[in-house]
Design an enzyme around this catalytic site. Structure first.
Site, PDB file in Angstrom:
ATOM      1  N   GLU A 151       0.862  -1.182   0.000  1.00 46.40           N
ATOM      2  CA  GLU A 151       0.000   0.000   0.000  1.00 46.40           C
ATOM      3  C   GLU A 151       0.897   1.230   0.000  1.00 46.40           C
ATOM      4  OE1 GLU A 151      -4.178   0.889   1.977  1.00 46.40           O
ATOM      5  OE2 GLU A 151      -2.582   1.062   3.444  1.00 46.40           O
ATOM      6  N   ALA A 153      -0.272   4.560  -1.060  1.00 41.91           N
ATOM      7  CA  ALA A 153      -0.970   5.804  -0.746  1.00 41.91           C
ATOM      8  C   ALA A 153      -0.879   6.077   0.748  1.00 41.91           C
ATOM      9  CB  ALA A 153      -2.429   5.720  -1.179  1.00 41.91           C
ATOM     10  N   ALA A 347       3.492  10.783   6.995  1.00 36.18           N
ATOM     11  CA  ALA A 347       4.366   9.741   6.483  1.00 36.18           C
ATOM     12  C   ALA A 347       3.635   8.405   6.584  1.00 36.18           C
ATOM     13  CB  ALA A 347       5.666   9.675   7.263  1.00 36.18           C
ATOM     14  N   LYS A 348       4.031   7.440   5.746  1.00 36.77           N
ATOM     15  CA  LYS A 348       3.334   6.156   5.731  1.00 36.77           C
ATOM     16  C   LYS A 348       3.513   5.407   7.039  1.00 36.77           C
ATOM     17  CE  LYS A 348       0.653   3.225   3.737  1.00 36.77           C
ATOM     18  NZ  LYS A 348      -0.756   3.586   3.624  1.00 36.77           N
ATOM     19  N   VAL A 349       4.710   5.421   7.589  1.00 39.97           N
ATOM     20  CA  VAL A 349       4.957   4.802   8.892  1.00 39.97           C
ATOM     21  C   VAL A 349       5.192   5.924   9.890  1.00 39.97           C
ATOM     22  CG1 VAL A 349       6.416   3.280  10.244  1.00 39.97           C
ATOM     23  CG2 VAL A 349       5.954   2.742   7.842  1.00 39.97           C
TER      24      VAL A 349
END
Length: 353
Positions: A151, A153, A347-349
């Site tokens: 993923e 997005a 941010a994604k993480v």
């Protein structure tokens, strides 16, 4: 024109929303048996209490699991406050407890730390992630892979619905059931919702200039209201407040007037019936009420989206409810001239500790 400038805003989020029927099919076909095996091993330990841990979207999935566990199994449950162990270094006694950590990435340090502490404190630990090699998966005794695929997005979409289905299958496994039979129609119904994208595009126009929004539901629909509010805030930056219908009546209703957009998620079942007095009060206040739910409820509102819930158990409806609301966040963001693939300051993480 450069390759970068020719990329359509929101194309990553759009593509991942479109993957959801395939993800649900894959989870039912490839994930149901491993999830049931994990559930059987944990059920044999007869945990007396369940603690659920997550952040952001995964926290909303954990809340959904709390409803499942309390309603379907009668298990007392709680949502953890991770800072009690990560910041305050509390040493809980978690003997005979099940601790479930839900995370798309499995990489947040506070989730890993709190899970490690829980395991040391005697808990049975289960990680539900989209990455079986993640630090969280490795820190937990048991792991469930939601099989959503990469993923990219920033706004999570397919991992959320995959988490919901995985948690449903897990709870069904705890009670000795299969779960996949009742869920087999979900991929087809999800496809039908995605095919109605134009309805959502037209609905989104009413929120282009919204300064704030209120979302409400009850029961199984409440995690949907919270997740939809999160999607709207992180993509379009509209302050979106989510309330249980009961909580809305205890004060926040005062801020609702005839120009305040209110979205109600009405599950077809006991949760929807419990929300009815709230809907009546909202109509009395002249609220701009948009309903996502059964046709009769949509017809009685200012506008809405009819959900295909006939024959779908109430506990499975949140997997369908969120999809048009993901589309709504996407379309509202585009209508406001922003890119849902690039929310500012995210941010994604997320490295919370």
């Amino acid at each position: 024109m450069s390759a970068t400038s020719s990329v359509r805003p929101g194309h990553v989020m759009s593509g991942e929303m479109a993957e959801q029927p395939a993800v649900l099919r894959r989870l039912l076909a490839e994930g149901a048996a491993p999830i049931r095996a994990v559930a059987e091993r944990i059920a044999a330990r007869q945990p007396r209490f369940v603690l659920l841990t997550g952040r952001g979207t995964s926290d909303n999935a954990a809340l959904y699991a709390k409803y499942l566990l309390e309603i379907q199994l009668g298990k007392p449950c709680g949502l953890t406050s991770m800072s009690t162990t990560t910041a305050y270094e509390a040493k809980p006694d978690l003997t005979d407890c099940l601790v479930i950590a839900v995370s798309q990435s499995g990489g947040s340090p506070d989730l890993v730390a709190s899970t490690t502490t829980a395991r040391e404190a005697g808990a049975t630990t289960l990680a539900v992630t989209n990455n079986p090699e993640s630090p969280l998966a490795l820190a937990s005794e048991f792991h469930i892979d939601v099989l959503a695929g990469p993923e990219k997005a920033l706004p999570a979409t397919k991992t959320y619905t995959a988490e919901l289905l995985a948690l449903y299958l897990f709870v069904e496994g705890l009670r000795g059931g299969d779960g996949a039979g009742a869920a087999h129609r979900l991929p087809e119904l999800a496809e039908g919702i995605l095919a109605r994208h134009e309805e959502i595009r037209q609905l989104a126009a009413r929120y282009r200039f919204a300064e704030r929004m209120v979302l409400t539901s009850r029961g199984y629909g409440y995690p949907t209201a919270k997740e939809a509010a999160l999607k709207l805030m992180e993509t379009s930056y509209i302050p979106a407040l989510s309330y249980s219908g009961a909580d809305l009546l205890h004060g926040p209703l005062a801020m609702v007037d005839n120009v305040s957009p209110v979205i109600a998620i009405v599950t077809d079942g006991r949760g929807g019936k419990a929300l009815q007095p709230v809907l009546d009060r909202l109509r009395d206040r002249g609220a701009d009420l948009v309903v996502f739910g059964p046709k009769a409820q949509v017809d009685a509102a200012s506008a809405g989206f009819v959900l295909p819930t006939d024959g779908v158990p109430e506990e499975l409806q949140p997997i369908l409810e969120i999809i048009p609301l993901q589309l709504l966040a996407y379309e509202v963001t585009l209508a406001r001239g922003q890119d849902p693939d690039a929310p500012r300051a995210l941010a994604k993480v997320t490295e919370t500790r």
